[in-house]
Motif scaffolding. Structure first.
Motif, PDB file in Angstrom:
ATOM      1  N   LYS A 198      19.561 -37.586  10.261  1.00 18.69           N
ATOM      2  CA  LYS A 198      20.465 -38.712  10.470  1.00 18.69           C
ATOM      3  C   LYS A 198      21.875 -38.439   9.969  1.00 18.69           C
ATOM      4  O   LYS A 198      22.788 -39.231  10.212  1.00 18.69           O
ATOM      5  CB  LYS A 198      19.927 -39.963   9.781  1.00 18.69           C
ATOM      6  CG  LYS A 198      18.616 -40.473  10.344  1.00 18.69           C
ATOM      7  CD  LYS A 198      18.161 -41.721   9.603  1.00 18.69           C
ATOM      8  CE  LYS A 198      16.870 -42.263  10.163  1.00 18.69           C
ATOM      9  NZ  LYS A 198      16.410 -43.475   9.433  1.00 18.69           N
ATOM     10  N   ASN A 199      22.032 -37.335   9.247  1.00 18.81           N
ATOM     11  CA  ASN A 199      23.334 -36.965   8.712  1.00 18.81           C
ATOM     12  C   ASN A 199      23.850 -38.019   7.727  1.00 18.81           C
ATOM     13  O   ASN A 199      25.013 -38.423   7.770  1.00 18.81           O
ATOM     14  CB  ASN A 199      24.352 -36.774   9.840  1.00 18.81           C
ATOM     15  CG  ASN A 199      25.307 -35.629   9.588  1.00 18.81           C
ATOM     16  OD1 ASN A 199      25.099 -34.788   8.718  1.00 18.81           O
ATOM     17  ND2 ASN A 199      26.386 -35.590  10.369  1.00 18.81           N
ATOM     18  N   THR A 200      22.970 -38.444   6.846  1.00 18.31           N
ATOM     19  CA  THR A 200      23.318 -39.463   5.869  1.00 18.31           C
ATOM     20  C   THR A 200      22.894 -39.050   4.462  1.00 18.31           C
ATOM     21  O   THR A 200      22.004 -38.217   4.286  1.00 18.31           O
ATOM     22  CB  THR A 200      22.650 -40.811   6.187  1.00 18.31           C
ATOM     23  OG1 THR A 200      21.227 -40.659   6.182  1.00 18.31           O
ATOM     24  CG2 THR A 200      23.099 -41.331   7.541  1.00 18.31           C
ATOM     25  N   VAL A 201      23.543 -39.642   3.490  1.00 12.86           N
ATOM     26  CA  VAL A 201      23.155 -39.481   2.097  1.00 12.86           C
ATOM     27  C   VAL A 201      23.242 -40.854   1.443  1.00 12.86           C
ATOM     28  O   VAL A 201      24.214 -41.587   1.647  1.00 12.86           O
ATOM     29  CB  VAL A 201      24.034 -38.448   1.364  1.00 12.86           C
ATOM     30  CG1 VAL A 201      25.509 -38.846   1.392  1.00 12.86           C
ATOM     31  CG2 VAL A 201      23.555 -38.248  -0.067  1.00 12.86           C
ATOM     32  N   ASP A 202      22.220 -41.209   0.690  1.00  3.29           N
ATOM     33  CA  ASP A 202      22.143 -42.512   0.060  1.00  3.29           C
ATOM     34  C   ASP A 202      22.113 -42.385  -1.456  1.00  3.29           C
ATOM     35  O   ASP A 202      21.761 -41.345  -2.006  1.00  3.29           O
ATOM     36  CB  ASP A 202      20.888 -43.258   0.513  1.00  3.29           C
ATOM     37  CG  ASP A 202      20.943 -43.700   1.961  1.00  3.29           C
ATOM     38  OD1 ASP A 202      19.957 -44.299   2.430  1.00  3.29           O
ATOM     39  OD2 ASP A 202      21.961 -43.448   2.640  1.00  3.29           O
ATOM     40  N   LEU A 203      22.474 -43.457  -2.110  1.00  2.00           N
ATOM     41  CA  LEU A 203      22.403 -43.525  -3.564  1.00  2.00           C
ATOM     42  C   LEU A 203      21.788 -44.859  -3.945  1.00  2.00           C
ATOM     43  O   LEU A 203      22.414 -45.908  -3.765  1.00  2.00           O
ATOM     44  CB  LEU A 203      23.785 -43.377  -4.193  1.00  2.00           C
ATOM     45  CG  LEU A 203      23.817 -43.338  -5.721  1.00  2.00           C
ATOM     46  CD1 LEU A 203      23.191 -42.030  -6.225  1.00  2.00           C
ATOM     47  CD2 LEU A 203      25.244 -43.471  -6.241  1.00  2.00           C
ATOM     48  N   GLN A 204      20.572 -44.812  -4.444  1.00  3.11           N
ATOM     49  CA  GLN A 204      19.903 -46.005  -4.933  1.00  3.11           C
ATOM     50  C   GLN A 204      20.263 -46.186  -6.396  1.00  3.11           C
ATOM     51  O   GLN A 204      19.983 -45.316  -7.215  1.00  3.11           O
ATOM     52  CB  GLN A 204      18.391 -45.888  -4.768  1.00  3.11           C
ATOM     53  CG  GLN A 204      17.602 -47.077  -5.299  1.00  3.11           C
ATOM     54  CD  GLN A 204      17.875 -48.354  -4.541  1.00  3.11           C
ATOM     55  OE1 GLN A 204      17.849 -48.360  -3.319  1.00  3.11           O
ATOM     56  NE2 GLN A 204      18.151 -49.431  -5.262  1.00  3.11           N
ATOM     57  N   MET A 205      20.873 -47.306  -6.724  1.00  3.88           N
ATOM     58  CA  MET A 205      21.336 -47.575  -8.070  1.00  3.88           C
ATOM     59  C   MET A 205      20.544 -48.740  -8.643  1.00  3.88           C
ATOM     60  O   MET A 205      20.617 -49.853  -8.131  1.00  3.88           O
ATOM     61  CB  MET A 205      22.833 -47.883  -8.080  1.00  3.88           C
ATOM     62  CG  MET A 205      23.689 -46.788  -7.450  1.00  3.88           C
ATOM     63  SD  MET A 205      25.468 -47.128  -7.562  1.00  3.88           S
ATOM     64  CE  MET A 205      25.578 -48.582  -6.527  1.00  3.88           C
ATOM     65  N   ASN A 206      19.809 -48.475  -9.710  1.00  2.00           N
ATOM     66  CA  ASN A 206      19.015 -49.488 -10.380  1.00  2.00           C
ATOM     67  C   ASN A 206      19.508 -49.701 -11.799  1.00  2.00           C
ATOM     68  O   ASN A 206      20.168 -48.846 -12.383  1.00  2.00           O
ATOM     69  CB  ASN A 206      17.543 -49.082 -10.403  1.00  2.00           C
ATOM     70  CG  ASN A 206      16.941 -48.943  -9.030  1.00  2.00           C
ATOM     71  OD1 ASN A 206      17.291 -49.665  -8.099  1.00  2.00           O
ATOM     72  ND2 ASN A 206      16.006 -48.002  -8.888  1.00  2.00           N
TER      73      ASN A 206
END
Length: 115
Positions: free
Chosen positions: A75-83
């Motif tokens: 998908k050519n994406t990068v995510d950052l899950q912030m908790n």
């Protein structure tokens, strides 16, 4: 012609969670490294997290155990899950990507952690 577009920023309360997403376009090949950096006024931009093309992550000590970086090469994406967000996490978060020749930056998305 490479573009990185961040989304997902906003206002959250301390202890809350937020997920940032970065969509890349215009790149011919998969990026060697993708990541997230953050910056506050009058401060240096600092690394938050990076991830290699094979999925190996690296985190700043200040976010270890709270943030999780992931990427989807298809998908050519990068995510950052912030908790468990803290007020000191407040910053403009920038998506970053590097190929064999250049480094690219998004325009940033603002994350504000406040009650």
């Amino acid at each position: 012609q490479v573009q990185l577009v961040e989304s997902g920023g906003g206002l959250v309360q301390p202890g809350g969670s937020l997920r940032l997403s970065c969509a890349a376009s215009g790149n011919r090949f998969s990026f060697i490294i993708m990541g997230w950096y953050r910056q506050v006024p009058e401060k240096q931009r600092e690394l938050v997290a990076t991830i290699t093309s094979t999925g190996s992550p690296n985190y700043a000590d200040s976010v270890k155990g709270r943030f999780t970086i992931s990427r989807d090469n298809a998908k050519n994406t990068v995510d950052l899950q912030m908790n468990n967000l803290k007020p000191e996490d407040t910053a403009v978060y920038y998506c970053n990507a590097r190929d064999g020749f250049r480094t690219y930056w998004g325009k940033g998305t603002l994350v504000t952690v406040s009650s």
